[in-house]
Write an enzyme that holds these catalytic residues in place. Structure first.
Site, PDB file in Angstrom:
ATOM      1  N   VAL A 148      52.119  38.380  42.896  1.00 51.97           N
ATOM      2  CA  VAL A 148      52.738  37.129  43.320  1.00 51.97           C
ATOM      3  C   VAL A 148      52.159  36.666  44.648  1.00 51.97           C
ATOM      4  O   VAL A 148      52.189  37.402  45.628  1.00 51.97           O
ATOM      5  CB  VAL A 148      54.274  37.292  43.478  1.00 51.97           C
ATOM      6  CG1 VAL A 148      54.904  35.973  43.881  1.00 51.97           C
ATOM      7  CG2 VAL A 148      54.890  37.794  42.185  1.00 51.97           C
ATOM      8  N   ARG A 156      34.569  45.741  30.836  1.00 54.57           N
ATOM      9  CA  ARG A 156      34.500  45.341  29.436  1.00 54.57           C
ATOM     10  C   ARG A 156      33.080  45.477  28.920  1.00 54.57           C
ATOM     11  O   ARG A 156      32.838  45.975  27.849  1.00 54.57           O
ATOM     12  CB  ARG A 156      34.978  43.903  29.287  1.00 54.57           C
ATOM     13  CG  ARG A 156      35.530  43.649  27.913  1.00 54.57           C
ATOM     14  CD  ARG A 156      36.558  42.530  27.873  1.00 54.57           C
ATOM     15  NE  ARG A 156      36.455  41.657  29.035  1.00 54.57           N
ATOM     16  CZ  ARG A 156      36.902  40.403  29.040  1.00 54.57           C
ATOM     17  NH1 ARG A 156      37.455  39.907  27.949  1.00 54.57           N
ATOM     18  NH2 ARG A 156      36.836  39.652  30.105  1.00 54.57           N
ATOM     19  N   GLY A 185      35.904  25.100  41.634  1.00 56.22           N
ATOM     20  CA  GLY A 185      36.274  26.473  41.311  1.00 56.22           C
ATOM     21  C   GLY A 185      37.741  26.791  41.524  1.00 56.22           C
ATOM     22  O   GLY A 185      38.154  27.944  41.425  1.00 56.22           O
ATOM     23  N   GLY A 235      36.132  42.479  38.003  1.00 57.48           N
ATOM     24  CA  GLY A 235      35.788  41.070  38.173  1.00 57.48           C
ATOM     25  C   GLY A 235      35.882  40.683  39.635  1.00 57.48           C
ATOM     26  O   GLY A 235      35.526  41.463  40.510  1.00 57.48           O
ATOM     27  N   VAL A 236      36.369  39.479  39.880  1.00 59.66           N
ATOM     28  CA  VAL A 236      36.430  38.956  41.250  1.00 59.66           C
ATOM     29  C   VAL A 236      37.283  39.858  42.142  1.00 59.66           C
ATOM     30  O   VAL A 236      36.897  40.188  43.266  1.00 59.66           O
ATOM     31  CB  VAL A 236      37.023  37.525  41.240  1.00 59.66           C
ATOM     32  CG1 VAL A 236      37.116  36.984  42.655  1.00 59.66           C
ATOM     33  CG2 VAL A 236      36.171  36.610  40.377  1.00 59.66           C
ATOM     34  N   VAL A 237      38.449  40.274  41.657  1.00 62.96           N
ATOM     35  CA  VAL A 237      39.337  41.112  42.464  1.00 62.96           C
ATOM     36  C   VAL A 237      38.851  42.563  42.476  1.00 62.96           C
ATOM     37  O   VAL A 237      38.712  43.179  43.533  1.00 62.96           O
ATOM     38  CB  VAL A 237      40.794  41.053  41.948  1.00 62.96           C
ATOM     39  CG1 VAL A 237      41.692  41.997  42.739  1.00 62.96           C
ATOM     40  CG2 VAL A 237      41.324  39.625  42.004  1.00 62.96           C
ATOM     41  N   GLY A 238      38.555  43.105  41.289  1.00 64.79           N
ATOM     42  CA  GLY A 238      38.168  44.510  41.182  1.00 64.79           C
ATOM     43  C   GLY A 238      36.945  44.846  42.025  1.00 64.79           C
ATOM     44  O   GLY A 238      36.920  45.869  42.724  1.00 64.79           O
ATOM     45  N   LYS A 261      55.501  34.321  37.958  1.00 63.53           N
ATOM     46  CA  LYS A 261      55.796  34.713  39.334  1.00 63.53           C
ATOM     47  C   LYS A 261      57.269  34.474  39.660  1.00 63.53           C
ATOM     48  O   LYS A 261      57.904  35.282  40.346  1.00 63.53           O
ATOM     49  CB  LYS A 261      54.891  33.944  40.292  1.00 63.53           C
ATOM     50  CG  LYS A 261      53.416  34.357  40.173  1.00 63.53           C
ATOM     51  CD  LYS A 261      52.489  33.351  40.824  1.00 63.53           C
ATOM     52  CE  LYS A 261      51.035  33.799  40.757  1.00 63.53           C
ATOM     53  NZ  LYS A 261      50.105  32.712  41.169  1.00 63.53           N
TER      54      LYS A 261
END
Lengths: 430, 430
Positions: free
Chosen positions: B134, B48, B189, B15-18, B207
């Site tokens: 975190v 997915r 967003g 996704g956004v991070v991957g 966290k």
């Protein structure tokens, strides 16, 4: 899974930092052992003069023969908090030869001879850690070297000297001049009897060299850092900064060139806007901004000096190198593979606040503006104020190279209508 | 001394991070290789749903079978950026069984099952790193765990959720109510379609659990963290805070009890003075204050979320675990030796801002003050304002336990003269 044979630590230097390291090693021995996985034992403390009372340091551990202590053969880690070039350098190299890892707080030595020391550590298969060398207790070396190891750092901008920040903060809050503020800093113990290393920027320049090397994976020595201290900063400069919504700070700035092929490192007073997070760093605190490609803008803030904070950084490193010793591994060492050269100050691009005393007559502003234009230095704002036949003229420029600004100023000085170039200060943090 | 066999990395989640992790691994491959001492190769990307365009991720590496990818047997490091409890937990455990180290950004999982995951990593002789879990790109886990390993942390106080900070900042700057500010955050967003995890404090609580565990060398789960979100914060609360020279922030606070025998961890909105460095943390930024015995007060500031900043933290960990793999060592793992229990919220000591709607008649203030006194809650200031027969009464207390304050408030509610307890908010950071 606690190892029972203790790791033996030799402490070189037992001043403000060293005695605090010794105290914490004793009072927090159980915690340190649990975190390391083995007990650590203070095996010897080298001091310059014997016979002084050193509370918390057992008399039988004290020696004046640091050379002998380091060579003893049973020392796992040497903690060097003597400072200065020699004998620190010789002792560290000897520690490596005898298989000991080294934790050092010695910014001057690392900024001068970092490459040789790192090479010696690698050759001996031991660690050289020095978190305490930059910004006291503030974790900075480890975040730059490890946390940001997958990122590309483009800029490091910080307040890394507590003494000068205290003096400038005092000048800002009280309107005092430099000498008066220095006197107060000395009286309160924020400045040393000989404040040269701090107020002339040598201390900050050493830290800038270390930060630039780590941030950009290259080597920068203190000699390659442009350096200007705060002794010439006047109450008028501080007032001028205020009029612009700025504050004056001694900044250490390390930058990667836009083409990525070189780096610059410099230390000088600069005006930064009050809205910048570094502007609110008061008294003797330190803070460092790091701009990285993916991480964005990070800031690290805390006490930049003092016995306890520096000891905290030393002990964090001590735990790490002890853990490495037990694992028979070494931590991340020097990473200088980019070999980016350090470029001279003339190539640095920034903005300038130039304060001129000029004759108060028609055509002077046009003359001055022409000189700026001829050197390609674009003017952002001009403020003129008449004063008994003379006038003061404050010019704030857009971004230009330091070389272009210097040439502009040389030419301005030669103008009949310019009585004096009262001050030149860079404007940063925008 | 570059090793030539590449380290193989399996990426779980794109996704956004991957996708940002994959992009940087490709564009900065040479830098990563130089810093690790060996090339790293993206060996597989589990998603997915197949068939979506994923720029920069070679099609042949994409699989929908994460289980199979992790079990392949040639994977050195698994990067888990799926989030949530399952299937992430099963995949991480499987990665360990197959000899892979894991880099995770999964705060929910680590805050729930950290102990079991750490034990599994130790059992397998591999690393589990999670700096990205975190405060995004802000180096925090590593400084707490390593830089401060020789110090004693007493308190961690921070803004660790960007969404809620954006909303509260918006309410503060525009006077907007909660719903209006949430709408704006969603439109920009900063808030997800279902904002529950953020606005109800679940994200911050996870966290806080992780930070408390690391800071105090113990284990704290998310379930042990007291949690209050920001949905009840009103424009009136924000105005009240302003009148006190304060600002409202959602804080995560982890504290060691004064007797050193327990810890508390909590997440709730609180008023903090404008002079506190956390007060100036705007928009979606995060910042964490750490108070340690020797180091003093440190602050870490930066972007707390977003694809690139989180990827920066993931890649920093990736470099570290790859280096450990090559050295056939592991980094510092869980350190929970103090086994300090987490105490309930009732034991927490702080100050309170209590806003009451009361009948505007003689004797009410005396009645209210008596209730506070009966419960041992000492009053610092009272502000009363008449309003059409009713009056509003704002009481700010000195430090008292949460249990004493709760009992006080229960009794106040039962008073005839108290129409409503309009709000209760803690006052921190003094």
């Amino acid at each position: 899974m606690m190892r029972t044979r203790p790791l033996k630590v030799a402490l070189l230097g037992c001043g403000v930092v060293g005695s605090e390291v010794a105290r914490i090693m004793t009072t927090h021995a159980a915690d340190l052992a649990a975190r390391i996985g083995a007990p650590v034992e203070l095996a010897g403390v080298a001091v310059r003069r014997a016979g002084r009372p050193r509370p918390g340091v057992p008399e039988h551990l004290v020696t004046t023969d640091a050379t002998e202590l380091v060579k003893r053969g049973d020392i796992d880690v040497v903690v060097e908090v003597i400072g200065g070039i020699e004998p620190a350098r010789g002792l560290i190299l000897s520690a490596f030869e005898h298989g000991a890892s080294v934790v050092s707080a010695n910014k001057a030595l690392l900024a001068q001879d970092g490459a040789a020391l790192h090479a010696a550590a690698v050759g001996a298969g031991v660690d050289l850690y020095y978190e305490a060398a930059v910004a006291g207790a503030i974790p900075l070396i480890r975040p730059l070297r490890e946390s940001l190891a997958g990122d590309k750092v483009n800029r490091v901008l910080g307040i890394v000297n507590g003494t000068t920040n205290f003096i400038l903060d005092k000048m800002d809050s009280s309107g005092a001049g430099y000498s008066e503020a220095l006197e107060e800093a000395t009286a309160l113990g924020y400045a040393e009897a000989d404040p040269t290393a701090d107020v002339e920027g040598f201390d900050a320049a050493a830290k800038a060299a270390i930060l630039a090397g780590i941030a950009f994976h290259t080597r920068v020595t203190a000699a390659e850092v442009y350096r200007e201290g705060i002794t010439e900063v006047t109450a008028a400069d501080i007032r001028s900064a205020k009029e612009m919504g700025c504050v004056v700070k001694l900044l250490a700035i390390c930058e990667r060139a836009r083409d990525g092929r070189s780096v610059t490192a410099r230390v000088h007073p600069a005006m930064i806007p009050l809205s910048h997070p570094l502007a609110s760093v008061r008294e003797a605190y330190n803070a460092v901004f790091v701009e990285a490609e993916a991480a964005g803008r990070l800031m690290f803030y805390g006490p930049g000096a003092g016995g306890s904070p520096t000891a905290s950084a030393v002990l964090g490193d001590l735990v790490a190198v002890c853990r490495n010793k037990i694992a028979e591994a070494t931590g991340p060492g020097e990473s200088a593979y980019t070999e980016l050269p350090a470029r001279p100050m003339g190539d640095v691009v920034t903005r300038y606040h130039v304060s001129l005393d000029v004759a108060d007559r028609a055509g002077v502003l046009a003359q001055v503006a022409t000189v700026f234009a001829e050197h390609g230095v674009s003017i952002d704002t001009v403020r003129q104020q008449g004063r008994d036949g003379d006038a003061s003229l404050v010019v704030v420029t857009h971004r230009a190279t330091d070389a272009a600004l210097s040439a502009t100023v040389d030419k301005l000085r030669a103008l009949d209508s310019v009585r004096d170039v009262a001050s030149i200060m860079r404007v940063e943090g925008e």
